[in-house]
Design a protein around this motif. Structure first.
Motif, PDB file in Angstrom:
ATOM      1  N   GLN A 285     -17.783 -16.093   2.032  1.00  0.00           N
ATOM      2  CA  GLN A 285     -17.111 -17.188   1.363  1.00  0.00           C
ATOM      3  C   GLN A 285     -16.563 -18.375   1.886  1.00  0.00           C
ATOM      4  O   GLN A 285     -15.678 -18.388   2.507  1.00  0.00           O
ATOM      5  CB  GLN A 285     -15.616 -16.696   0.435  1.00  0.00           C
ATOM      6  N   ASN A 287     -16.060 -22.361   1.765  1.00  0.00           N
ATOM      7  CA  ASN A 287     -15.374 -23.237   0.693  1.00  0.00           C
ATOM      8  C   ASN A 287     -14.985 -24.523   1.302  1.00  0.00           C
ATOM      9  O   ASN A 287     -14.821 -24.560   2.642  1.00  0.00           O
ATOM     10  CB  ASN A 287     -14.261 -22.855  -0.132  1.00  0.00           C
ATOM     11  N   GLY A 289     -12.893 -28.495   0.183  1.00  0.00           N
ATOM     12  CA  GLY A 289     -11.921 -29.220  -0.655  1.00  0.00           C
ATOM     13  C   GLY A 289     -11.322 -30.274  -0.196  1.00  0.00           C
ATOM     14  O   GLY A 289     -11.207 -30.629   1.010  1.00  0.00           O
ATOM     15  N   PHE A 306     -12.574 -28.689  -5.341  1.00  0.00           N
ATOM     16  CA  PHE A 306     -12.534 -27.484  -4.558  1.00  0.00           C
ATOM     17  C   PHE A 306     -13.960 -26.993  -5.035  1.00  0.00           C
ATOM     18  O   PHE A 306     -14.326 -26.764  -6.078  1.00  0.00           O
ATOM     19  CB  PHE A 306     -11.451 -26.447  -4.960  1.00  0.00           C
ATOM     20  N   SER A 307     -14.729 -26.467  -3.743  1.00  0.00           N
ATOM     21  CA  SER A 307     -15.932 -25.789  -4.085  1.00  0.00           C
ATOM     22  C   SER A 307     -16.066 -24.835  -3.179  1.00  0.00           C
ATOM     23  O   SER A 307     -15.780 -24.671  -2.224  1.00  0.00           O
ATOM     24  CB  SER A 307     -17.285 -26.917  -3.940  1.00  0.00           C
ATOM     25  N   GLN A 308     -16.894 -23.478  -3.877  1.00  0.00           N
ATOM     26  CA  GLN A 308     -16.974 -22.170  -2.945  1.00  0.00           C
ATOM     27  C   GLN A 308     -18.009 -21.526  -3.476  1.00  0.00           C
ATOM     28  O   GLN A 308     -18.571 -21.498  -4.993  1.00  0.00           O
ATOM     29  CB  GLN A 308     -15.799 -21.678  -3.360  1.00  0.00           C
ATOM     30  N   ARG A 309     -18.832 -20.802  -2.429  1.00  0.00           N
ATOM     31  CA  ARG A 309     -19.893 -20.028  -2.918  1.00  0.00           C
ATOM     32  C   ARG A 309     -19.406 -18.721  -2.496  1.00  0.00           C
ATOM     33  O   ARG A 309     -18.839 -18.319  -1.369  1.00  0.00           O
ATOM     34  CB  ARG A 309     -21.015 -20.219  -2.011  1.00  0.00           C
ATOM     35  N   THR A 310     -19.573 -17.594  -3.454  1.00  0.00           N
ATOM     36  CA  THR A 310     -18.919 -16.105  -3.321  1.00  0.00           C
ATOM     37  C   THR A 310     -20.187 -15.411  -3.320  1.00  0.00           C
ATOM     38  O   THR A 310     -21.239 -15.476  -4.093  1.00  0.00           O
ATOM     39  CB  THR A 310     -18.241 -15.775  -4.356  1.00  0.00           C
ATOM     40  N   TRP A 387     -21.694 -19.919  -7.660  1.00  0.00           N
ATOM     41  CA  TRP A 387     -20.821 -21.135  -7.177  1.00  0.00           C
ATOM     42  C   TRP A 387     -19.616 -21.236  -8.032  1.00  0.00           C
ATOM     43  O   TRP A 387     -20.040 -21.090  -9.285  1.00  0.00           O
ATOM     44  CB  TRP A 387     -21.571 -22.256  -7.089  1.00  0.00           C
ATOM     45  N   ASN A 388     -18.719 -21.949  -7.564  1.00  0.00           N
ATOM     46  CA  ASN A 388     -17.718 -22.375  -8.350  1.00  0.00           C
ATOM     47  C   ASN A 388     -17.272 -23.785  -7.863  1.00  0.00           C
ATOM     48  O   ASN A 388     -16.964 -23.898  -6.698  1.00  0.00           O
ATOM     49  CB  ASN A 388     -16.590 -21.549  -8.960  1.00  0.00           C
ATOM     50  N   THR A 389     -16.984 -24.820  -8.697  1.00  0.00           N
ATOM     51  CA  THR A 389     -16.643 -26.032  -8.451  1.00  0.00           C
ATOM     52  C   THR A 389     -15.312 -26.237  -9.293  1.00  0.00           C
ATOM     53  O   THR A 389     -15.824 -26.482 -10.715  1.00  0.00           O
ATOM     54  CB  THR A 389     -17.591 -27.173  -8.283  1.00  0.00           C
TER      55      THR A 389
END
Length: 954
Positions: A285, A287, A289, A306-310, A387-389
């Motif tokens: 993970q 991220n 931000g 905030f942006s993250q790749r799981t 991805w979530n941003t």
């Protein structure tokens, strides 16, 4: 043993850099496996030495069962067998001439001999205490760089490595899941290895006294592995197991023992297959931000991104690629069946050799007979990511000296799970069901995925939309004196589906298939050995398919139109008041409402996500009878519709040419279950919460009470998939109290420092300054229908009629479908007329009329309440200088109060049995036998545990 060291300070030859480093090693030896004494103690009912030689005589069974010989739970194997595997009569229950080498290899190689001289009233004759070693090493380091008074930077790194012994299966002990208990995995199980790396960096800039910016980034890596402690102990050669499984998949391990009930007479023996790729879970993970804060007068404003790749890359940790033996049904003594003998030219299992049931389910297994062979063709790596941003804004406004209002929002972009292999997730499209079969491009008509149909997104569904999530909160000091404060708030929060919600759909596209091979009536280990099924093409079905006649037991596919993500709305209102006497009293109303929760299936019998389910009454129709009879080649059912006895006799899956099976009456008869997860379930919680706190002198006291209700859709993720679903056709019929609902909860905690009683030095050292503390917990009992029994119908069962017309009380015979849970009819309020330690009145229940169902959600009936109180005494003794001795005595359940409890597993106290075996018996006349004890909690569990500790500081 906990050796460790730390070091910190300025970095030499610099003026702005400081560092910290620390390490610790935690070595735990001979501790309880799975974290508690209850999980570390395993029990089982295992065959005796005499039985392993073929002696199933009345005397041998009496020695085996002891006081449990006549217990109804063991009715399938507590009488001597009378018929051998060849159909010949047995002498005094002796099956020595028919012992099967494969079955006996499993019995002697995996099941230990009894440790008790006689089986106890708990139904076990074997006990073991599992002690393991757990080792954890940790390291953490940090560097701070004070670039300038307005620019600060730090970086941190940590690493943890662990090795934990698990004697049975990964994560948990299944011993409590079966009435027969469970045994350890040969070789003493697995080592659970973990490696965790975490790194972060943070840069803060103070632009002005009223504006600050924080830029940050983190990276977390988690790897978990399960390795057999002695892989050689799991090999077929280790126990001389002579057979292969159903697939030619190069598997080298012997099969598992997977029956969870008493039916087959075997304890659980679950040992995952380590023959192929290692069992690994890899999560990553990264991220990044940024947060910007600005103060404008009475407003404090924050904005950020905030942006993250799981990433989730793993195999199943309990794969069934070595096969699982499941015994849930055998015919009576002398019942004929045929096993397999290779395959026919069309790929279907061929009719094999004749066999005969013995009349004793455990003896059947000793002769190599099994009821079901469940196997997975291979164990894939599903490498998924999303991805979530998020963007957010918040304004905290001090509108008045006694009133603060907070307004906020979040704009969320949640990506769907994607497949790093590029194959994609399987989707279910009923319009494709009649398309032409192709072994490569269309192996499962009705199911497709990105690699076969590029127009289908990799995720199987379109990307979720942008979500807007507002939040508001306030705090009001009513009288401006800080003694009466009202607080409240409301917020909407989106969250992402778990990887387990979609893993099966991605695995389906990777060609993962499962067998449920039940032979021609029953099956044998030898018959399975003859199949040699192709693991790459098994389960392909459709017009023109010649790979196998048997469809997979379950196929999975997403709904391509469902791109929702779960959402929860939280709300609360509270008032706190400082009362006379140093009391603080707070009353709150809090709740939440969750929607678009994923209905991702369940391990229970009724699955709400099954789009191939059969409606109530279907098997009693002429249409269903015609389809079943056509596939069977004879009238398995009356042309006007199956009778209850005929419906009960139908197999669920079409196992072989000429089989009479429910599957042929399904909407899509080439398949059995078709599971299509949907974001269509919901849950809510609402509760009144009251808290009282007192701090005065040497006394601290806290009391909190809640009166609440937790409701949701049973048989879904809303209920953590614990309780079975009831009705897949009408979702609201499944809406009821969740398994964790507790109407009332009272918690008390307190501590009291006794102070100084005497100035006499020696005596005062013993009697002065004791700390007395305690915790008391009281909870209402769970709902009997949904919190005690995993079946909302209490596993309703029994027998109706006699002779050839007799049939069991079950969904197929009463409802005309296996896909809706059979619910009892209520004749009175089941909470009325209760005796001591009784929580349901069994006289209030009846079997519904043929083709109808009982009440879906019953009046709330509380099960046994929970009560516990713990007490501790502590005192420190000065021994001169820096030396001190700390004494502590703790008593858990210090008043030694036992709790009422039901039996474990499928106990008779939570299993409703209604029967009428007279020649004129009918559902309307079925009644309850008081000897079953249904609704009563006869067991007393719990005792005082004391703990004494001494700590010496020097």
């Amino acid at each position: 043993m906990y050796p460790g060291a730390t070091i910190s300070g300025p970095i030499p030859h610099t003026s702005k850099l400081t560092f910290f480093a620390g390490t610790e090693y935690d070595a735990q030896r001979n501790i309880y496996a799975y974290g508690s004494a209850g999980s570390a103690i395993i029990h089982a009912l295992v065959p005796t030495a005499a039985m392993r030689k073929g002696d199933f005589s009345a005397a041998a069974l009496s020695a085996y069962f002891g006081p449990m010989l006549t217990n109804g739970n063991y009715g399938t194997f507590n009488t001597p067998p009378t018929v051998g595997d060849s159909g010949s009569a047995l002498t005094n229950g002796n099956i020595a001439a028919f012992l099967n080498p494969g079955a006996m290899a499993l019995v002697n190689g995996t099941l230990p001999l009894p440790t008790r001289a006689q089986t106890g009233t708990d139904g076990f004759n074997y006990d073991a205490l599992d002690l393991v070693n757990n080792n954890v090493s940790q390291f953490a380091g940090r560097v701070d760089y004070n670039i300038s008074p307005r620019n600060l930077f730090f970086a941190r790194y940590s690493f943890e490595k662990g090795k934990q012994g698990q004697p049975l299966v990964p994560y948990y002990s299944p011993a409590g899941s079966s009435v027969m208990g469970a045994v350890n995995t040969p070789g003493y199980g697995v080592d659970n290895d973990t490696w965790v790396h975490s790194a972060s960096a943070n840069y803060v800039t103070v632009f002005t006294p009223t504006m600050t910016n924080e830029l940050y980034a983190t990276l977390t890596s988690f790897v978990e592995g399960f390795d057999a402690r002695e892989i050689a102990a799991l090999q077929k050669t280790a126990i001389n197991y002579p057979y292969n499984g159903a697939f030619n998949n190069n598997d080298t391990q012997y099969p598992q023992l997977g029956t969870y009930t008493t039916y087959g007479g075997l304890p659980l023996g679950l040992w995952p297959d380590y023959s192929e790729n290692p069992l690994r879970l890899k999560k990553l993970q990264p991220n990044v931000g940024d947060n910007l804060t600005k103060v404008w007068g009475k407003n404090t404003v924050k904005v950020g991104i905030f942006s993250q790749r799981t990433i989730n890359n793993q195999t199943a940790t309990n794969p069934a690629t070595n096969g699982i033996i499941q015994d849930y049904y055998y015919g009576g003594a002398g019942s004929y069946f045929a096993d397999y003998n290779g395959t026919y030219p069309d790929g279907s299992p061929a009719y094999g050799n004749p066999h005969f049931n013995s009349g004793n389910a455990l003896a059947n297994f000793f002769e190599g007979q099994i009821q079901d062979w469940h196997q997975q063709n291979f164990n894939p790596y599903t490498n998924l990511y999303f991805w979530n941003t998020d963007f957010y804004g918040q304004d905290t406004w001090r509108a008045a000296s006694n009133f603060v209002l907070t307004l906020g929002f979040r704009v969320t972009k949640l990506g769907a799970w994607q497949d790093a292999h590029g194959i994609g997730a399987a989707i279910w499209n009923p319009a494709l069901y009649t398309t032409t079969y192709n072994a490569t491009t269309n192996p499962l008509p009705g199911v497709t995925w990105h690699a076969n149909t590029p127009s289908i997104p990799n995720s199987g569904v379109s990307a979720p939309p942008l979500y807007f999530e507002p939040r508001v909160g306030f705090s009001w000091d009513v009288l401006k004196d800080g003694k009466t404060v009202v607080r409240g708030g409301f917020g909407i929060y989106r969250f992402h589906d778990s990887v387990v919600d979609v893993t099966s759909e991605f695995a389906e596209a990777e060609n993962v298939r499962f067998t449920d091979l039940q032979g021609f009536g029953d099956n044998t280990l030898e018959g399975v050995n003859t199949l040699h099924l192709n693991p790459t093409t098994y389960g392909n079905t459709g017009l023109g398919s010649t790979e196998t006649y048997i469809s997979p037991s379950t196929i999975y596919g997403l709904d391509p139109t469902d791109n929702k993500e779960p959402v929860t709305s939280n709300y609360s209102l509270s008032i706190a008041r400082q009362m006379p006497g140093n009391w603080i009293l707070q009353a709150s109303y809090a709740g939440n409402n969750s929607n678009s929760l994923m209905d991702n299936g369940t391990t229970q019998a009724v699955v709400l996500a099954n789009v191939n389910a059969i409606p109530v009454g279907t098997l009693f129709t002429a249409t269903a009878a015609a389809a079943i009879n056509a596939a069977a080649g004879y009238n398995a059912c009356k042309p006007t519709g199956c009778t209850p006895a005929q419906a009960a006799s139908l197999d669920n899956i079409y196992n072989y040419p000429g089989d009479k099976a429910v599957q042929k009456a399904r909407p899509f008869p080439n398949y059995s279950q078709i599971l299509e997860p949907e974001h269509n379930t919901y849950a809510n919680y609402n509760g009144l919460q009251i808290e009282a706190i007192k701090h005065v002198g040497h006394l601290n006291f806290n009391a909190n009470y809640s009166f609440s209700k937790a409701l949701g859709i049973l048989g879904s993720s809303a209920d953590f998939n614990w309780t079975a679903g009831i009705d897949p056709f009408h979702l609201y019929n499944n809406y009821g109290p969740l398994n964790f609902d507790r109407t009332q909860v009272l918690n008390l905690s307190y501590s009291y420092q006794t102070g100084k009683f005497t100035d006499q030095r020696l005596l005062g050292g013993f009697v002065n300054n004791w700390l007395i503390s305690g915790i008391t917990n009281i909870q209402s009992g769970p709902n009997m229908q949904t919190g005690v029994s995993a079946s909302p119908g209490y596993y309703l069962q029994g027998l109706i009629g006699s002779g050839a017309n007799q049939y069991p009380v079950e969904s197929q015979s009463i409802l005309g479908t296996p896909d809706v849970n059979l619910q009892p009819v209520l004749k009175c309020n089941p909470r009325s007329g209760l005796g001591a330690h009784q929580y349901l009145n069994p006289s209030c229940f009846a079997v519904p009329a043929i083709g109808t169902n009982g009440q879906y959600i019953e009046p709330y009936a509380h099960g046994p309440a929970f009560f516990n109180t713990d007490l501790s005494l502590e005192k420190g003794f000065g021994l001169g200088g820096d030396r001190r001795l700390r004494f502590r005595y703790a008593a858990f359940n210090f008043i030694n109060h036992p709790l009422n409890s039901f039996g474990t597993g499928y106990a008779s106290q939570t299993t409703l049995q209604l029967s009428d075996t007279s020649t004129t018996g009918s559902p309307a006349t079925a009644s309850y036998s008081p000897s079953e004890g249904f609704g009563s909690a006869p067991l007393k569990l719990g005792r005082r545990l004391s703990e004494i500790s001494l700590k010496f500081d020097f």
